[in-house]
Design a protein around this motif. Structure first.
Motif, short mmCIF file in Angstrom:
data_model
loop_
_atom_site.label_atom_id
_atom_site.label_comp_id
_atom_site.label_asym_id
_atom_site.label_seq_id
_atom_site.Cartn_x
_atom_site.Cartn_y
_atom_site.Cartn_z
N ALA A 185 0.64 -1.32 0.24
CA ALA A 185 0.12 -0.08 0.08
C ALA A 185 0.92 1.10 0.22
O ALA A 185 0.42 2.44 -0.55
CB ALA A 185 -0.82 0.00 1.12
N ASP A 186 1.96 1.32 0.69
CA ASP A 186 2.87 2.53 0.83
C ASP A 186 3.46 2.44 -0.55
O ASP A 186 3.52 4.09 -0.96
CB ASP A 186 4.10 2.27 1.81
CG ASP A 186 3.73 2.38 3.18
OD1 ASP A 186 2.66 2.86 3.33
OD2 ASP A 186 4.30 1.90 3.97
N VAL A 189 0.67 4.08 -2.73
CA VAL A 189 0.44 5.50 -2.40
C VAL A 189 1.80 6.34 -2.95
O VAL A 189 1.62 7.43 -3.44
CB VAL A 189 0.54 5.76 -1.00
CG1 VAL A 189 0.61 7.39 -0.55
CG2 VAL A 189 -0.50 5.18 -0.13
N MET A 193 -1.67 6.52 -5.56
CA MET A 193 -3.00 6.24 -5.30
C MET A 193 -3.59 6.44 -3.72
O MET A 193 -2.42 6.46 -2.92
CB MET A 193 -3.09 4.65 -5.24
CG MET A 193 -4.37 3.90 -5.01
SD MET A 193 -4.43 1.95 -4.98
CE MET A 193 -4.17 1.98 -6.66
N PRO A 194 -4.61 7.02 -3.52
CA PRO A 194 -4.96 7.51 -2.24
C PRO A 194 -4.96 6.28 -1.25
O PRO A 194 -5.04 5.08 -1.56
CB PRO A 194 -6.63 7.59 -2.29
CG PRO A 194 -6.79 7.89 -4.00
CD PRO A 194 -5.75 7.12 -4.76
N ARG A 195 -4.44 6.51 0.01
CA ARG A 195 -4.12 5.48 1.05
C ARG A 195 -5.48 4.39 1.23
O ARG A 195 -5.07 3.22 1.20
CB ARG A 195 -3.83 6.02 2.30
CG ARG A 195 -3.75 5.19 3.55
CD ARG A 195 -2.26 4.61 3.54
NE ARG A 195 -1.07 5.27 3.40
CZ ARG A 195 0.18 4.82 3.52
NH1 ARG A 195 0.19 3.65 3.46
NH2 ARG A 195 0.96 5.76 3.28
N LYS A 196 -6.53 4.96 1.50
CA LYS A 196 -7.72 4.01 1.91
C LYS A 196 -7.89 3.01 0.57
O LYS A 196 -7.98 1.89 0.69
CB LYS A 196 -9.07 4.90 1.97
CG LYS A 196 -10.12 3.79 2.41
CD LYS A 196 -11.32 4.84 2.57
CE LYS A 196 -12.37 3.58 3.18
NZ LYS A 196 -13.64 4.60 3.52
N ALA A 198 -5.46 2.11 -1.59
CA ALA A 198 -4.44 1.41 -1.64
C ALA A 198 -4.49 0.10 -0.71
O ALA A 198 -4.00 -1.06 -1.26
CB ALA A 198 -3.13 1.99 -1.41
N TYR A 199 -4.93 0.37 0.33
CA TYR A 199 -5.20 -0.85 1.24
C TYR A 199 -6.07 -1.81 0.76
O TYR A 199 -5.86 -3.20 0.81
CB TYR A 199 -5.57 -0.18 2.59
CG TYR A 199 -4.56 0.14 3.55
CD1 TYR A 199 -3.29 -0.20 3.64
CD2 TYR A 199 -4.86 1.67 4.28
CE1 TYR A 199 -2.33 0.23 4.55
CE2 TYR A 199 -3.70 2.15 5.05
CZ TYR A 199 -2.53 1.29 5.11
OH TYR A 199 -1.47 1.96 5.67
#
Length: 267
Positions: A185-186, A189, A193-196, A198-199
Motif C-alpha cells: 500500500a505504501d 501511495v 493512489m489514495p491511502r484507503k 491502496a489498502y
C-alpha cells in the motif's frame, strides 16, 4: 453438552461467535467468565450465551472447558479450578508455549487435554488452527474439538511436536502478512493512489491469491509463473524481490519465531 470459556476476550469471543453462527451449537449450552465483567456482558448480549459465574463454577459445570487466557496466568487459574474440574471434562488449551505435559502437571493428575493453536483471522471466520490431544482423549473427542474450529476456518489434527512450527507459520505469521500489505500500500501511495484505496487493492489481492492456492491446489510457484509474462512487469519485480532476499527474510522470520516458541515451552 455444556461448553465453558474461562476468558472472553478476542479469541474466546471469536470461537463463541463462530460456534453460534454455524448453527451447530446452542447458545444456552455455552457459558463464559472473564476477569473483565464487560467482556462476559458483551458475549451474553451479542450471542445469548450464559454468564458462567466464576472460574470454579464454570469448571465444575463444563463438559468442554476452554482456557482462552494468557499463558502467564495459566498457573494461577489452574490452581484455582483443578479441584473443581468436572469428571471427564475436556480441557482445551489455546496458549502459545503451553505443552500438554505442562498443563497436565499444573492440574496434578491425568485429565483430558486438547492443545490448539488458532490464529487471529478466526475473528473474521477465516482462522487456521492446529489440534492435538493427550492419550486420555479419544479420536472422536479430538475430532469434536477440531469441528468447533472448523466453524470459523480450517482445523488440522497434528502431532504435538509440530506445534512450535505451527505457531510460526500460522499463529504469528498474520503479522508478517499485514506488514506485506502495508508495504504494498505504501508503494501504491508513492505511485499516486489514495491511502484507503491502496489498502483495499493490496488486501484483496492477498486474499484472492491465497484463495487461489487453496482452491486450485496448484503449487504457489506454478501460480506465480502464470502471472510472469516473458520480459514483463511481474518478472522484473520478482527478480528484484529475489535480489533483496525476500524468501530468505521470510524463512528466517519463521525460523526465529519457532525457536522462540520452543524456548517458551521450556520455561
Amino acid at each position: 453438552m455444556k461448553i465453558g470459556f474461562i476468558g472472553g476476550g478476542n479469541m474466546g469471543g471469536a470461537i463463541i461467535g463462530g460456534m453460534i453462527s454455524s448453527g451447530k451449537y446452542k447458545a444456552e449450552d455455552i457459558s463464559a467468565v472473564d476477569l473483565f465483567k464487560e467482556n462476559v456482558e458483551r458475549l451474553v448480549s451479542e450471542y445469548g450465551i450464559k454468564d458462567g459465574g466464576n472460574n470454579k463454577e464454570i469448571a465444575g459445570d463444563s463438559d468442554i472447558l476452554f482456557l482462552s487466557i494468557k499463558p502467564n496466568v495459566y498457573g494461577e487459574v489452574i490452581r484455582e479450578i483443578k479441584e473443581d474440574l468436572k469428571d471427564g471434562c475436556i480441557v482445551v488449551s489455546i496458549a502459545a508455549g503451553q505443552s500438554i505435559n505442562a498443563v497436565s502437571e499444573l492440574f496434578g493428575r491425568e485429565i483430558k487435554i486438547v492443545r490448539v493453536m488458532p490464529n487471529t483471522p478466526a475473528l473474521v471466520g477465516e482462522g487456521m488452527a492446529a489440534v492435538c490431544g493427550n492419550e486420555a482423549v479419544s479420536e472422536k473427542e479430538i475430532k469434536e474439538i477440531a469441528d468447533i474450529f472448523n466453524c470459523f476456518g480450517i482445523a488440522e489434527i497434528v502431532p504435538e511436536k509440530m506445534m512450535d512450527i505451527v505457531t510460526a507459520v500460522s499463529g504469528s505469521s498474520p503479522s508478517f502478512v499485514y506488514m506485506f500489505i502495508e508495504a504494498m500500500a505504501d508503494a501504491a501511495v508513492l505511485g499516486g493512489m489514495p491511502r484507503k484505496q491502496a489498502y483495499k487493492f493490496a488486501a484483496q489481492t492477498v486474499l484472492g491469491s491465497a484463495k487461489m492456492v487453496l482452491d486450485t491446489g496448484k503449487h504457489p510457484g506454478e501460480l506465480k509463473d502464470m502471472v510472469c509474462s516473458p520480459a514483463g512487469t511481474t518478472i522484473e519485480a520478482v527478480a528484484e524481490l529475489e535480489r533483496l532476499g525476500m524468501r530468505t527474510a521470510v524463512i528466517e522470520a519463521i525460523r526465529v519465531c519457532e525457536k522462540k516458541s520452543k524456548a517458551m515451552g521450556k520455561k
